[in-house]
Design a protein around this motif. Sequence first.
Motif, PDB file in Angstrom:
ATOM      1  N   GLU A   7       0.686  -1.288   0.180  1.00 26.16           N
ATOM      2  CA  GLU A   7      -0.009   0.235   0.038  1.00 26.16           C
ATOM      3  C   GLU A   7       0.832   1.267   0.002  1.00 26.16           C
ATOM      4  O   GLU A   7       0.500   2.265  -0.716  1.00 26.16           O
ATOM      5  CB  GLU A   7      -0.979   0.186   1.082  1.00 26.16           C
ATOM      6  CG  GLU A   7      -1.882  -0.918   1.244  1.00 26.16           C
ATOM      7  CD  GLU A   7      -2.726  -1.292   2.510  1.00 26.16           C
ATOM      8  OE1 GLU A   7      -4.097  -1.521   2.355  1.00 26.16           O
ATOM      9  OE2 GLU A   7      -2.079  -1.042   3.667  1.00 26.16           O
ATOM     10  N   TRP A   8       1.914   1.238   0.828  1.00 26.13           N
ATOM     11  CA  TRP A   8       2.818   2.348   0.810  1.00 26.13           C
ATOM     12  C   TRP A   8       3.700   2.539  -0.524  1.00 26.13           C
ATOM     13  O   TRP A   8       3.782   3.758  -1.157  1.00 26.13           O
ATOM     14  CB  TRP A   8       3.973   1.967   1.914  1.00 26.13           C
ATOM     15  CG  TRP A   8       4.964   3.226   1.777  1.00 26.13           C
ATOM     16  CD1 TRP A   8       6.477   3.099   1.576  1.00 26.13           C
ATOM     17  CD2 TRP A   8       4.800   4.758   1.792  1.00 26.13           C
ATOM     18  NE1 TRP A   8       6.991   4.034   1.536  1.00 26.13           N
ATOM     19  CE2 TRP A   8       5.960   5.096   1.888  1.00 26.13           C
ATOM     20  CE3 TRP A   8       3.704   5.493   2.041  1.00 26.13           C
ATOM     21  CZ2 TRP A   8       6.195   6.657   1.759  1.00 26.13           C
ATOM     22  CZ3 TRP A   8       3.932   6.899   2.127  1.00 26.13           C
ATOM     23  CH2 TRP A   8       5.342   7.414   1.994  1.00 26.13           C
ATOM     24  N   VAL A   9       3.901   1.567  -1.240  1.00 28.96           N
ATOM     25  CA  VAL A   9       4.551   1.399  -2.371  1.00 28.96           C
ATOM     26  C   VAL A   9       3.621   2.433  -3.467  1.00 28.96           C
ATOM     27  O   VAL A   9       4.179   3.427  -4.241  1.00 28.96           O
ATOM     28  CB  VAL A   9       4.965   0.153  -2.964  1.00 28.96           C
ATOM     29  CG1 VAL A   9       5.346   0.369  -4.726  1.00 28.96           C
ATOM     30  CG2 VAL A   9       6.141  -0.349  -2.380  1.00 28.96           C
ATOM     31  N   GLN A  10       2.387   1.934  -3.465  1.00 29.06           N
ATOM     32  CA  GLN A  10       1.261   2.744  -4.421  1.00 29.06           C
ATOM     33  C   GLN A  10       1.207   4.138  -3.933  1.00 29.06           C
ATOM     34  O   GLN A  10       1.175   5.242  -4.879  1.00 29.06           O
ATOM     35  CB  GLN A  10      -0.126   2.175  -4.162  1.00 29.06           C
ATOM     36  CG  GLN A  10      -0.247   0.783  -4.792  1.00 29.06           C
ATOM     37  CD  GLN A  10      -1.549   0.277  -4.588  1.00 29.06           C
ATOM     38  OE1 GLN A  10      -2.516   0.664  -3.678  1.00 29.06           O
ATOM     39  NE2 GLN A  10      -1.914  -0.739  -5.357  1.00 29.06           N
ATOM     40  N   ILE A  11       1.191   4.534  -2.626  1.00 32.27           N
ATOM     41  CA  ILE A  11       1.197   5.969  -2.238  1.00 32.27           C
ATOM     42  C   ILE A  11       2.463   6.712  -2.559  1.00 32.27           C
ATOM     43  O   ILE A  11       2.458   7.822  -3.302  1.00 32.27           O
ATOM     44  CB  ILE A  11       1.096   6.226  -0.867  1.00 32.27           C
ATOM     45  CG1 ILE A  11      -0.363   5.548  -0.484  1.00 32.27           C
ATOM     46  CG2 ILE A  11       1.311   7.591  -0.332  1.00 32.27           C
ATOM     47  CD1 ILE A  11      -0.481   5.512   0.902  1.00 32.27           C
ATOM     48  N   TRP A  12       3.759   6.024  -2.413  1.00 31.66           N
ATOM     49  CA  TRP A  12       5.026   6.440  -2.870  1.00 31.66           C
ATOM     50  C   TRP A  12       4.985   6.926  -4.374  1.00 31.66           C
ATOM     51  O   TRP A  12       5.484   7.785  -4.873  1.00 31.66           O
ATOM     52  CB  TRP A  12       6.092   5.574  -2.381  1.00 31.66           C
ATOM     53  CG  TRP A  12       7.416   5.901  -2.880  1.00 31.66           C
ATOM     54  CD1 TRP A  12       8.272   6.812  -2.150  1.00 31.66           C
ATOM     55  CD2 TRP A  12       8.057   5.228  -3.937  1.00 31.66           C
ATOM     56  NE1 TRP A  12       9.336   6.840  -3.146  1.00 31.66           N
ATOM     57  CE2 TRP A  12       9.227   5.981  -3.999  1.00 31.66           C
ATOM     58  CE3 TRP A  12       7.984   4.066  -4.785  1.00 31.66           C
ATOM     59  CZ2 TRP A  12      10.218   5.562  -4.905  1.00 31.66           C
ATOM     60  CZ3 TRP A  12       8.769   4.039  -5.648  1.00 31.66           C
ATOM     61  CH2 TRP A  12       9.913   4.468  -5.748  1.00 31.66           C
ATOM     62  N   GLU A  13       4.730   5.814  -5.325  1.00 29.44           N
ATOM     63  CA  GLU A  13       4.854   5.787  -6.677  1.00 29.44           C
ATOM     64  C   GLU A  13       4.038   7.077  -7.114  1.00 29.44           C
ATOM     65  O   GLU A  13       4.778   7.691  -8.256  1.00 29.44           O
ATOM     66  CB  GLU A  13       4.464   4.747  -7.205  1.00 29.44           C
ATOM     67  CG  GLU A  13       5.214   3.383  -7.443  1.00 29.44           C
ATOM     68  CD  GLU A  13       4.433   2.224  -8.044  1.00 29.44           C
ATOM     69  OE1 GLU A  13       3.017   2.131  -7.995  1.00 29.44           O
ATOM     70  OE2 GLU A  13       5.285   1.363  -8.510  1.00 29.44           O
TER      71      GLU A  13
END
Length: 182
Positions: free
Chosen positions: A62-68
């Motif tokens: 989930e964090w990767v999606q926000i970060w991307e």
Amino acid sequence: MAWIEQRGTNYRVRLRLPDGTVATDSVHPTQRAADIRRKQVDLDQALATYLDPTLGRITLAEWVQIWEAGHIAGDAKWAAYRSHLRNHVLPRFGDTPLTKITRQAVKVFVKQLKTHLADSSAASVMSLFGLLMREAVADGRIPHNPCQGVKVVTRQSAERPHATATQVNTIAGRIERRSDQI
């Protein structure tokens, strides 16, 4: 300002967040433990260092999606990022909440990477993972980066052979000197 609420045999530390909502910070088996945490929360809020624990409970995926959505990189770098995420980082940590990623788990991950990747590839994967965790710290989701200081130790290359004193003298003896040519 934080306060304690008792629910059954547990004690909950509750607080009002800056946006006005009320949240449960933590649950404790004893009132003493809850009171210690309440004091810590009050101090952290007074110093503006309080981290809402719910922000770090999201998974790494989930964090990767926000970060991307906010990260800027070129096409080649994104291709490498997606490869590292798909093949290494997300299979191991994708379902893990950010707050549950420990330094020891990261060290084991590095050791596993090194069993099937070249040192430079393992270092590249860890560079991305470290970046993700640094960004999570900067975003106030976790208090520290579990990747910080974890090294991908490169293998030392074999020492290059060097000539012995006898070999140097033999080579020097074969060299023609100008003084010998006159």
